[in-house]
Design a protein around this motif. Structure first.
Motif, PDB file in Angstrom:
ATOM      1  N   THR A 111     -28.220 -17.313  -7.891  1.00 48.36           N
ATOM      2  CA  THR A 111     -27.320 -18.137  -8.695  1.00 48.36           C
ATOM      3  C   THR A 111     -26.763 -19.289  -7.856  1.00 48.36           C
ATOM      4  OG1 THR A 111     -26.666 -16.258 -10.072  1.00 48.36           O
ATOM      5  CG2 THR A 111     -25.170 -18.147 -10.019  1.00 48.36           C
ATOM      6  N   GLY A 112     -26.824 -20.486  -8.423  1.00 50.04           N
ATOM      7  CA  GLY A 112     -26.314 -21.659  -7.720  1.00 50.04           C
ATOM      8  C   GLY A 112     -27.308 -22.321  -6.802  1.00 50.04           C
ATOM      9  N   SER A 113     -28.494 -21.739  -6.669  1.00 50.09           N
ATOM     10  CA  SER A 113     -29.537 -22.326  -5.816  1.00 50.09           C
ATOM     11  C   SER A 113     -30.596 -23.000  -6.688  1.00 50.09           C
ATOM     12  CB  SER A 113     -30.198 -21.238  -4.960  1.00 50.09           C
ATOM     13  OG  SER A 113     -31.173 -20.535  -5.712  1.00 50.09           O
ATOM     14  N   PRO A 114     -31.435 -23.865  -6.076  1.00 49.81           N
ATOM     15  CA  PRO A 114     -32.522 -24.499  -6.847  1.00 49.81           C
ATOM     16  C   PRO A 114     -33.545 -23.496  -7.381  1.00 49.81           C
ATOM     17  CG  PRO A 114     -32.104 -25.717  -4.832  1.00 49.81           C
ATOM     18  CD  PRO A 114     -31.333 -24.437  -4.722  1.00 49.81           C
ATOM     19  N   LEU A 115     -33.536 -22.257  -6.890  1.00 52.52           N
ATOM     20  CA  LEU A 115     -34.487 -21.248  -7.355  1.00 52.52           C
ATOM     21  C   LEU A 115     -34.053 -20.603  -8.671  1.00 52.52           C
ATOM     22  CD1 LEU A 115     -35.221 -19.417  -3.979  1.00 52.52           C
ATOM     23  CD2 LEU A 115     -36.689 -21.062  -5.161  1.00 52.52           C
ATOM     24  N   PHE A 116     -32.831 -20.849  -9.074  1.00 54.42           N
ATOM     25  CA  PHE A 116     -32.300 -20.176 -10.264  1.00 54.42           C
ATOM     26  C   PHE A 116     -32.932 -20.713 -11.540  1.00 54.42           C
ATOM     27  CE2 PHE A 116     -29.414 -19.711 -13.819  1.00 54.42           C
ATOM     28  CZ  PHE A 116     -29.062 -18.370 -13.742  1.00 54.42           C
ATOM     29  N   GLU A 117     -33.522 -19.812 -12.322  1.00 53.00           N
ATOM     30  CA  GLU A 117     -33.980 -20.093 -13.676  1.00 53.00           C
ATOM     31  C   GLU A 117     -33.590 -18.892 -14.519  1.00 53.00           C
ATOM     32  OE1 GLU A 117     -37.949 -22.043 -14.177  1.00 53.00           O
ATOM     33  OE2 GLU A 117     -38.107 -21.707 -12.018  1.00 53.00           O
ATOM     34  N   ALA A 118     -32.798 -19.118 -15.532  1.00 52.87           N
ATOM     35  CA  ALA A 118     -32.135 -18.024 -16.244  1.00 52.87           C
ATOM     36  C   ALA A 118     -33.103 -16.992 -16.817  1.00 52.87           C
ATOM     37  CB  ALA A 118     -31.267 -18.596 -17.367  1.00 52.87           C
ATOM     38  N   ASP A 119     -34.312 -17.410 -17.169  1.00 48.28           N
ATOM     39  CA  ASP A 119     -35.239 -16.488 -17.838  1.00 48.28           C
ATOM     40  C   ASP A 119     -36.369 -16.017 -16.923  1.00 48.28           C
ATOM     41  OD1 ASP A 119     -36.429 -18.948 -17.622  1.00 48.28           O
ATOM     42  OD2 ASP A 119     -37.354 -18.921 -19.617  1.00 48.28           O
ATOM     43  N   ARG A 120     -36.200 -16.166 -15.610  1.00 49.01           N
ATOM     44  CA  ARG A 120     -37.278 -15.789 -14.693  1.00 49.01           C
ATOM     45  C   ARG A 120     -36.742 -14.986 -13.522  1.00 49.01           C
ATOM     46  NH1 ARG A 120     -40.626 -20.778 -12.798  1.00 49.01           N
ATOM     47  NH2 ARG A 120     -41.900 -19.114 -11.940  1.00 49.01           N
ATOM     48  N   PHE A 121     -37.526 -13.984 -13.108  1.00 42.72           N
ATOM     49  CA  PHE A 121     -37.217 -13.222 -11.903  1.00 42.72           C
ATOM     50  C   PHE A 121     -37.801 -13.916 -10.682  1.00 42.72           C
ATOM     51  CE2 PHE A 121     -37.482  -9.754 -15.147  1.00 42.72           C
ATOM     52  CZ  PHE A 121     -36.154  -9.363 -15.081  1.00 42.72           C
ATOM     53  N   LEU A 122     -37.329 -13.514  -9.520  1.00 39.49           N
ATOM     54  CA  LEU A 122     -38.009 -13.859  -8.275  1.00 39.49           C
ATOM     55  C   LEU A 122     -38.934 -12.705  -7.910  1.00 39.49           C
ATOM     56  CD1 LEU A 122     -36.325 -16.391  -7.642  1.00 39.49           C
ATOM     57  CD2 LEU A 122     -36.055 -15.523  -5.320  1.00 39.49           C
ATOM     58  N   LEU A 123     -40.167 -13.025  -7.610  1.00 42.33           N
ATOM     59  CA  LEU A 123     -41.126 -12.021  -7.191  1.00 42.33           C
ATOM     60  C   LEU A 123     -40.759 -11.499  -5.800  1.00 42.33           C
ATOM     61  CD1 LEU A 123     -43.909 -10.929  -8.309  1.00 42.33           C
ATOM     62  CD2 LEU A 123     -44.991 -12.590  -6.783  1.00 42.33           C
ATOM     63  N   LYS A 124     -41.113 -10.256  -5.508  1.00 45.55           N
ATOM     64  CA  LYS A 124     -40.949  -9.718  -4.158  1.00 45.55           C
ATOM     65  C   LYS A 124     -42.248  -9.034  -3.746  1.00 45.55           C
ATOM     66  CE  LYS A 124     -38.017  -6.301  -3.260  1.00 45.55           C
ATOM     67  NZ  LYS A 124     -36.712  -5.663  -2.936  1.00 45.55           N
ATOM     68  N   PHE A 125     -42.909  -9.574  -2.718  1.00 41.95           N
ATOM     69  CA  PHE A 125     -44.115  -8.952  -2.190  1.00 41.95           C
ATOM     70  C   PHE A 125     -43.718  -7.816  -1.259  1.00 41.95           C
ATOM     71  CE2 PHE A 125     -45.731 -13.312  -3.020  1.00 41.95           C
ATOM     72  CZ  PHE A 125     -46.809 -12.982  -3.838  1.00 41.95           C
ATOM     73  N   HIS A 126     -44.307  -6.645  -1.480  1.00 39.55           N
ATOM     74  CA  HIS A 126     -44.018  -5.508  -0.621  1.00 39.55           C
ATOM     75  C   HIS A 126     -44.882  -5.561   0.635  1.00 39.55           C
ATOM     76  CE1 HIS A 126     -42.337  -3.007  -4.195  1.00 39.55           C
ATOM     77  NE2 HIS A 126     -41.421  -3.756  -3.626  1.00 39.55           N
ATOM     78  N   ASN A 127     -44.235  -5.403   1.760  1.00 41.08           N
ATOM     79  CA  ASN A 127     -44.903  -5.342   3.055  1.00 41.08           C
ATOM     80  C   ASN A 127     -44.781  -3.912   3.563  1.00 41.08           C
ATOM     81  OD1 ASN A 127     -45.738  -5.794   5.791  1.00 41.08           O
ATOM     82  ND2 ASN A 127     -43.582  -6.065   6.334  1.00 41.08           N
ATOM     83  N   LEU A 128     -45.894  -3.280   3.849  1.00 48.25           N
ATOM     84  CA  LEU A 128     -45.901  -1.873   4.237  1.00 48.25           C
ATOM     85  C   LEU A 128     -46.117  -1.685   5.738  1.00 48.25           C
ATOM     86  CD1 LEU A 128     -47.845  -0.448   1.165  1.00 48.25           C
ATOM     87  CD2 LEU A 128     -45.384  -0.612   1.530  1.00 48.25           C
ATOM     88  N   TRP A 129     -45.787  -2.722   6.496  1.00 47.03           N
ATOM     89  CA  TRP A 129     -45.851  -2.667   7.957  1.00 47.03           C
ATOM     90  C   TRP A 129     -44.459  -2.920   8.523  1.00 47.03           C
ATOM     91  CZ3 TRP A 129     -50.457  -1.546  10.392  1.00 47.03           C
ATOM     92  CH2 TRP A 129     -51.620  -1.635   9.601  1.00 47.03           C
ATOM     93  N   THR A 130     -43.996  -2.072   9.436  1.00 44.14           N
ATOM     94  CA  THR A 130     -42.823  -2.424  10.218  1.00 44.14           C
ATOM     95  C   THR A 130     -43.304  -3.283  11.385  1.00 44.14           C
ATOM     96  OG1 THR A 130     -42.934  -0.456  11.645  1.00 44.14           O
ATOM     97  CG2 THR A 130     -41.625  -0.294   9.598  1.00 44.14           C
ATOM     98  N   ILE A 131     -42.419  -4.137  11.866  1.00 46.05           N
ATOM     99  CA  ILE A 131     -42.821  -5.085  12.909  1.00 46.05           C
ATOM    100  C   ILE A 131     -41.766  -5.090  14.008  1.00 46.05           C
ATOM    101  CG2 ILE A 131     -43.625  -7.421  13.386  1.00 46.05           C
ATOM    102  CD1 ILE A 131     -43.871  -7.810  10.336  1.00 46.05           C
ATOM    103  N   GLU A 132     -42.191  -4.781  15.211  1.00 45.06           N
ATOM    104  CA  GLU A 132     -41.287  -4.761  16.361  1.00 45.06           C
ATOM    105  C   GLU A 132     -41.631  -5.899  17.308  1.00 45.06           C
ATOM    106  OE1 GLU A 132     -39.915  -1.855  20.087  1.00 45.06           O
ATOM    107  OE2 GLU A 132     -41.321  -1.117  18.566  1.00 45.06           O
ATOM    108  N   ALA A 133     -40.652  -6.727  17.583  1.00 49.13           N
ATOM    109  CA  ALA A 133     -40.828  -7.845  18.507  1.00 49.13           C
ATOM    110  C   ALA A 133     -40.291  -7.465  19.889  1.00 49.13           C
ATOM    111  CB  ALA A 133     -40.096  -9.078  17.985  1.00 49.13           C
ATOM    112  N   PRO A 134     -40.732  -8.131  20.942  1.00 43.07           N
ATOM    113  CA  PRO A 134     -40.179  -7.871  22.284  1.00 43.07           C
ATOM    114  C   PRO A 134     -38.694  -8.225  22.352  1.00 43.07           C
ATOM    115  CG  PRO A 134     -42.226  -9.141  22.397  1.00 43.07           C
ATOM    116  CD  PRO A 134     -41.811  -9.131  20.975  1.00 43.07           C
ATOM    117  N   GLU A 135     -38.016  -7.666  23.307  1.00 44.42           N
ATOM    118  CA  GLU A 135     -36.590  -7.924  23.492  1.00 44.42           C
ATOM    119  C   GLU A 135     -36.323  -9.424  23.608  1.00 44.42           C
ATOM    120  OE1 GLU A 135     -32.627  -7.485  23.825  1.00 44.42           O
ATOM    121  OE2 GLU A 135     -34.065  -5.866  23.412  1.00 44.42           O
ATOM    122  N   GLY A 136     -35.339  -9.888  22.852  1.00 49.84           N
ATOM    123  CA  GLY A 136     -34.951 -11.290  22.922  1.00 49.84           C
ATOM    124  C   GLY A 136     -35.670 -12.187  21.935  1.00 49.84           C
ATOM    125  N   TRP A 137     -36.557 -11.608  21.110  1.00 44.59           N
ATOM    126  CA  TRP A 137     -37.341 -12.411  20.165  1.00 44.59           C
ATOM    127  C   TRP A 137     -37.006 -12.020  18.731  1.00 44.59           C
ATOM    128  CZ3 TRP A 137     -40.962 -16.218  21.478  1.00 44.59           C
ATOM    129  CH2 TRP A 137     -41.179 -16.365  22.856  1.00 44.59           C
TER     130      TRP A 137
END
Length: 236
Positions: A111-137
Motif C-alpha cells: 500500500t502506498g507504493s507503485p506496486l499497489f494495484e487494488a485487484d492484484r496480488f504480488l506473486l511470491k516465488f518459493h526458494n527451497l535453498w537456504t544460502i549461507e554467505a561468509p562472515e561479513g558478507w
C-alpha cells in the motif's frame, strides 16, 4: 585465507528434494538465448556505420554474469488470468517446506507504493535453498539483471546471509506483463543473488583538478581512437 582465495556461498536443500529441484547456478552459466543469438555488431541507420551491440559491452555482460541465479522449481502455465503447475514434491521430513512453486503477498503489503494495484496480488516465488554467505558478507537478491524478456519483475532485497541462513528466502515479484500467455519453464531464473561486503562507506565530492582533467582527456581520446579500450585497460 588470502584475498585471492575464492569465497564460497553454501546452498542447502532438504534431503527429500535432492535431485528433484534445479540447483542454483553461477550467473555466467545462465546467459539467456537471446544474448547468445544477438549479433556483436549491427548497422546504425543514424550513424551510417556498424556499431557494437550490448553483447560487446563489458558492463552489461559483467552485470548479467555476476553472482548466482536461483531457478524456478517447475514449469508454470499461465492462462486465463491464472497460474497452474503439475509438480508433485514429497512432503517434508524433519524440515517442513512449501511444496508449491509460488504463493502470493497480499496487496496491502505494498500500500502506498507503485506496486499497489487494488485487484492484484504480488506473486511470491518459493526458494527451497537456504544460502549461507561468509562472515561479513550480505546477499543482494534482485531481478535477474537485464532480463527484460521475463514477464515478471522480482523485488530487490538485501539479506545478511552470513547471519540469517537458517530459513528460506523467498522472492516477491510483480507480474507486469498481463498479456502473457504460455509456459514459464522450470529452471527459469527468478532471482539473482550477488554477494556484497558489509562495510561502512563515506562520500566525498570535489571539483576536477588539473590532473583529473588531463586524465579525462587522455581516456576520451583513447576511446575515440580505438574500440575495446575499457575491456583492454580498465576491466578487472
Amino acid at each position: 585465507m588470502s584475498e585471492t582465495d575464492p569465497l564460497t556461498l553454501k546452498f542447502r536443500c532438504p534431503k527429500e528434494l535432492e535431485g528433484l529441484i534445479p540447483q542454483p547456478i553461477p550467473a555466467s552459466m545462465g546467459l539467456p538465448d537471446w544474448i547468445k543469438a544477438m549479433p556483436a555488431t549491427a548497422f546504425s541507420a543514424l550513424n551510417q556505420s556498424e556499431e557494437q551491440t550490448v553483447k560487446r559491452c563489458p558492463p552489461f555482460i559483467d552485470a548479467v554474469t555476476s553472482g548466482f541465479l536461483i531457478p524456478l522449481v517447475c514449469d508454470l502455465k499461465v492462462e486465463d488470468g491464472g497460474i497452474t503447475w503439475d509438480n508433485e514434491l514429497p512432503p517434508g521430513g524433519t524440515i517442513d517446506f512449501p511444496r508449491s512453486p509460488i504463493s502470493f503477498h497480499d496487496v496491502a503489503q505494498v500500500t502506498g507504493s507503485p506496486l499497489f494495484e487494488a485487484d492484484r496480488f504480488l506473486l511470491k516465488f518459493h526458494n527451497l535453498w537456504t544460502i549461507e554467505a561468509p562472515e561479513g558478507w550480505a546477499l543482494l537478491f534482485t531481478h535477474p539483471i537485464n532480463r527484460f524478456d521475463l514477464p515478471f519483475t522480482t523485488v530487490t532485497g538485501l539479506v545478511d546471509s552470513d547471519r540469517f541462513h537458517g530459513s528460506f528466502v523467498h522472492f516477491p515479484a510483480h507480474w507486469h506483463d498481463t498479456s502473457f500467455r504460455g509456459v514459464i519453464p522450470k529452471g527459469t531464473p527468478v532471482a539473482q543473488c550477488i554477494p556484497v561486503k558489509r562495510q561502512a562507506w563515506t562520500m566525498q565530492t570535489a571539483v576536477f583538478t588539473d590532473d583529473d582533467i588531463a586524465e579525462i582527456h587522455e581516456v576520451r581520446d583513447a576511446l575515440k581512437r580505438e574500440q575495446g579500450v575499457y575491456r583492454k585497460r580498465f576491466r578487472a
